[in-house]
Write a protein that holds these residues in place. Sequence first.
Motif, PDB file in Angstrom:
ATOM      1  N   GLY B  82       0.790  -1.230   0.000  1.00  0.00           N
ATOM      2  CA  GLY B  82       0.000   0.000   0.000  1.00  0.00           C
ATOM      3  C   GLY B  82       0.819   1.275   0.000  1.00  0.00           C
ATOM      4  O   GLY B  82       0.298   2.347   0.310  1.00  0.00           O
ATOM      5  N   TYR B  83       2.092   1.184  -0.396  1.00  0.00           N
ATOM      6  CA  TYR B  83       2.926   2.391  -0.402  1.00  0.00           C
ATOM      7  C   TYR B  83       2.411   3.444  -1.370  1.00  0.00           C
ATOM      8  O   TYR B  83       2.716   4.620  -1.226  1.00  0.00           O
ATOM      9  N   GLY B  84       1.664   3.028  -2.349  1.00  0.00           N
ATOM     10  CA  GLY B  84       1.173   3.988  -3.331  1.00  0.00           C
ATOM     11  C   GLY B  84      -0.228   4.493  -3.056  1.00  0.00           C
ATOM     12  O   GLY B  84      -0.724   5.350  -3.781  1.00  0.00           O
ATOM     13  N   LYS B  85      -0.845   3.971  -2.016  1.00  0.00           N
ATOM     14  CA  LYS B  85      -2.222   4.404  -1.741  1.00  0.00           C
ATOM     15  C   LYS B  85      -2.221   5.863  -1.312  1.00  0.00           C
ATOM     16  O   LYS B  85      -1.493   6.239  -0.398  1.00  0.00           O
ATOM     17  N   PRO B  86      -3.011   6.659  -1.981  1.00  0.00           N
ATOM     18  CA  PRO B  86      -3.001   8.087  -1.672  1.00  0.00           C
ATOM     19  C   PRO B  86      -3.774   8.386  -0.392  1.00  0.00           C
ATOM     20  O   PRO B  86      -4.633   7.600   0.025  1.00  0.00           O
ATOM     21  N   ALA B  87      -3.448   9.533   0.197  1.00  0.00           N
ATOM     22  CA  ALA B  87      -4.270  10.021   1.300  1.00  0.00           C
ATOM     23  C   ALA B  87      -5.650  10.352   0.745  1.00  0.00           C
ATOM     24  O   ALA B  87      -5.822  10.554  -0.459  1.00  0.00           O
ATOM     25  N   ALA B  88      -6.621  10.414   1.644  1.00  0.00           N
ATOM     26  CA  ALA B  88      -8.011  10.595   1.205  1.00  0.00           C
ATOM     27  C   ALA B  88      -8.202  11.849   0.371  1.00  0.00           C
ATOM     28  O   ALA B  88      -9.042  11.889  -0.525  1.00  0.00           O
ATOM     29  N   ASP B  89      -7.418  12.890   0.668  1.00  0.00           N
ATOM     30  CA  ASP B  89      -7.646  14.154  -0.043  1.00  0.00           C
ATOM     31  C   ASP B  89      -6.765  14.300  -1.282  1.00  0.00           C
ATOM     32  O   ASP B  89      -6.773  15.336  -1.930  1.00  0.00           O
ATOM     33  N   ASP B  90      -5.989  13.255  -1.611  1.00  0.00           N
ATOM     34  CA  ASP B  90      -5.202  13.332  -2.838  1.00  0.00           C
ATOM     35  C   ASP B  90      -6.127  13.263  -4.055  1.00  0.00           C
ATOM     36  O   ASP B  90      -7.199  12.668  -4.009  1.00  0.00           O
ATOM     37  N   ALA B  91      -5.674  13.864  -5.112  1.00  0.00           N
ATOM     38  CA  ALA B  91      -6.545  14.001  -6.288  1.00  0.00           C
ATOM     39  C   ALA B  91      -6.581  12.749  -7.157  1.00  0.00           C
ATOM     40  O   ALA B  91      -7.395  12.637  -8.052  1.00  0.00           O
ATOM     41  N   LYS B  92      -5.689  11.818  -6.917  1.00  0.00           N
ATOM     42  CA  LYS B  92      -5.600  10.611  -7.748  1.00  0.00           C
ATOM     43  C   LYS B  92      -5.446  10.970  -9.225  1.00  0.00           C
ATOM     44  O   LYS B  92      -6.191  10.507 -10.078  1.00  0.00           O
ATOM     45  N   ARG B  93      -4.466  11.789  -9.495  1.00  0.00           N
ATOM     46  CA  ARG B  93      -4.180  12.154 -10.886  1.00  0.00           C
ATOM     47  C   ARG B  93      -3.700  10.909 -11.628  1.00  0.00           C
ATOM     48  O   ARG B  93      -2.937  10.120 -11.074  1.00  0.00           O
ATOM     49  N   ASN B  94      -4.144  10.762 -12.846  1.00  0.00           N
ATOM     50  CA  ASN B  94      -3.820   9.564 -13.607  1.00  0.00           C
ATOM     51  C   ASN B  94      -3.745   9.929 -15.088  1.00  0.00           C
ATOM     52  O   ASN B  94      -4.649   9.629 -15.860  1.00  0.00           O
ATOM     53  N   ASP B  95      -2.679  10.612 -15.460  1.00  0.00           N
ATOM     54  CA  ASP B  95      -2.516  11.051 -16.848  1.00  0.00           C
ATOM     55  C   ASP B  95      -1.593  10.100 -17.586  1.00  0.00           C
ATOM     56  O   ASP B  95      -0.471   9.862 -17.138  1.00  0.00           O
ATOM     57  N   VAL B  96      -2.040   9.597 -18.702  1.00  0.00           N
ATOM     58  CA  VAL B  96      -1.243   8.674 -19.508  1.00  0.00           C
ATOM     59  C   VAL B  96      -1.103   9.265 -20.911  1.00  0.00           C
ATOM     60  O   VAL B  96      -2.105   9.583 -21.547  1.00  0.00           O
ATOM     61  N   THR B  97       0.121   9.409 -21.362  1.00  0.00           N
ATOM     62  CA  THR B  97       0.382   9.914 -22.713  1.00  0.00           C
ATOM     63  C   THR B  97       1.319   8.955 -23.441  1.00  0.00           C
ATOM     64  O   THR B  97       2.431   8.690 -22.965  1.00  0.00           O
ATOM     65  N   VAL B  98       0.867   8.443 -24.567  1.00  0.00           N
ATOM     66  CA  VAL B  98       1.753   7.615 -25.393  1.00  0.00           C
ATOM     67  C   VAL B  98       2.619   8.577 -26.205  1.00  0.00           C
ATOM     68  O   VAL B  98       2.140   9.239 -27.121  1.00  0.00           O
ATOM     69  N   LEU B  99       3.885   8.654 -25.849  1.00  0.00           N
ATOM     70  CA  LEU B  99       4.797   9.567 -26.542  1.00  0.00           C
ATOM     71  C   LEU B  99       5.176   9.038 -27.912  1.00  0.00           C
ATOM     72  O   LEU B  99       5.338   9.808 -28.863  1.00  0.00           O
ATOM     73  N   ASP B 100       5.329   7.719 -28.019  1.00  0.00           N
ATOM     74  CA  ASP B 100       5.721   7.129 -29.289  1.00  0.00           C
ATOM     75  C   ASP B 100       5.486   5.628 -29.245  1.00  0.00           C
ATOM     76  O   ASP B 100       5.503   5.025 -28.157  1.00  0.00           O
ATOM     77  N   LEU B 101       5.266   5.057 -30.411  1.00  0.00           N
ATOM     78  CA  LEU B 101       5.061   3.607 -30.515  1.00  0.00           C
ATOM     79  C   LEU B 101       5.531   3.162 -31.892  1.00  0.00           C
ATOM     80  O   LEU B 101       5.096   3.718 -32.905  1.00  0.00           O
ATOM     81  N   ARG B 102       6.433   2.222 -31.925  1.00  0.00           N
ATOM     82  CA  ARG B 102       6.932   1.674 -33.201  1.00  0.00           C
ATOM     83  C   ARG B 102       7.060   0.175 -33.065  1.00  0.00           C
ATOM     84  O   ARG B 102       7.738  -0.301 -32.139  1.00  0.00           O
ATOM     85  N   GLY B 103       6.452  -0.533 -33.952  1.00  0.00           N
ATOM     86  CA  GLY B 103       6.588  -1.982 -33.935  1.00  0.00           C
ATOM     87  C   GLY B 103       6.171  -2.574 -32.604  1.00  0.00           C
ATOM     88  O   GLY B 103       5.005  -2.499 -32.222  1.00  0.00           O
ATOM     89  N   ASP B 104       7.154  -3.112 -31.888  1.00  0.00           N
ATOM     90  CA  ASP B 104       6.875  -3.806 -30.631  1.00  0.00           C
ATOM     91  C   ASP B 104       7.414  -3.057 -29.417  1.00  0.00           C
ATOM     92  O   ASP B 104       7.609  -3.661 -28.355  1.00  0.00           O
ATOM     93  N   VAL B 105       7.685  -1.773 -29.574  1.00  0.00           N
ATOM     94  CA  VAL B 105       8.170  -0.976 -28.442  1.00  0.00           C
ATOM     95  C   VAL B 105       7.379   0.324 -28.356  1.00  0.00           C
ATOM     96  O   VAL B 105       6.907   0.842 -29.371  1.00  0.00           O
ATOM     97  N   ALA B 106       7.247   0.823 -27.144  1.00  0.00           N
ATOM     98  CA  ALA B 106       6.475   2.051 -26.937  1.00  0.00           C
ATOM     99  C   ALA B 106       7.082   2.852 -25.794  1.00  0.00           C
ATOM    100  O   ALA B 106       7.714   2.294 -24.892  1.00  0.00           O
ATOM    101  N   PHE B 107       6.874   4.165 -25.872  1.00  0.00           N
ATOM    102  CA  PHE B 107       7.374   5.091 -24.855  1.00  0.00           C
ATOM    103  C   PHE B 107       6.165   5.849 -24.315  1.00  0.00           C
ATOM    104  O   PHE B 107       5.426   6.476 -25.078  1.00  0.00           O
ATOM    105  N   VAL B 108       5.956   5.793 -23.017  1.00  0.00           N
ATOM    106  CA  VAL B 108       4.747   6.363 -22.413  1.00  0.00           C
ATOM    107  C   VAL B 108       5.144   7.241 -21.230  1.00  0.00           C
ATOM    108  O   VAL B 108       6.089   6.917 -20.495  1.00  0.00           O
ATOM    109  N   LYS B 109       4.427   8.324 -21.043  1.00  0.00           N
ATOM    110  CA  LYS B 109       4.603   9.172 -19.859  1.00  0.00           C
ATOM    111  C   LYS B 109       3.360   9.039 -18.989  1.00  0.00           C
ATOM    112  O   LYS B 109       2.237   9.175 -19.493  1.00  0.00           O
TER     113      LYS B 109
END
Lengths: 125, 139
Positions: B82-109
């Motif tokens: 549970g080290y990643g469990k946020p405090a109750a007032d945390d916003a639980k931000r969850n932004d995923v951006t695929v920066l690049d994808l080629r063939g069988d590899v991908a780079f994500v932020k």
Amino acid sequence: MNRYLVTLALLISGAAPAAPCTPKQCNAIGAVVADYLANDARRVGRATLAGTAQRRVDPATLQLEEIPNGKLQPAAPSRTIAVLDVDGDMAAVAVYDVSRVDYLQIGMAGGHWKVINTLSEQFAH
Amino acid sequence: MKRRHALPFMLWSAVALAGPAADRDAVSQVASNYLRAWYTGDGALMKTTLHPQLAKRMPTGKRNAALDDISASALVMATDAGYGKPAADDAKRNDVTVLDLRGDVAFVKVVGDRMTEYLQLARTDDGWSVVNVLFGSHS
């Protein structure tokens, strides 16, 4: 910086409304990438750390392989370096050539940009 | 660039730059699960997102310290603890951006409440999974 046919392309990703790095950052990151791609053990050593993880996917077998440190196949002379994103002490960089992609995770270590993790794939023609 | 190489490269680039939509969706899903598992303390879900050879590192900044590796098993245990469990007032931000994808590899932020992470994903026999991670506090 490699003075041959390296192109430093500052791609502005869809998520980033502005250039991903300042000119100073871009120059420093471009220099470390050029060192990493050089067919020169001294320069590659300067760009990496002892524990730099270098992996590649074999597209035929879909297996992940470790690339022994310093044994990276030199990139083609005509290649494009794209800084995809920079966030604080971290940068995401892609190197493209006609048949290969190298993804580099670059971070600050000891006050210098270093290649920390890489993932590559060589495509068949 | 030699002329004979230019056209195939341009075509390859155009096709590969965006990556097939299904692959982008799959990569995004793995990255979302990675963050969600961390937030919810779901080690089993976290394990599904990781390659067994995961290398997760943090820049050392100005220090000359050696790289600290977080392995797949250590990350699963930390998630379960549970080290990643946020405090109750945390916003639980969850932004995923695929920066690049080629063939069988991908780079994500991925950007969570406290950390920004760059994920490198590979498609192996077992599907897409996170192979390399570089992470740090928000700049």
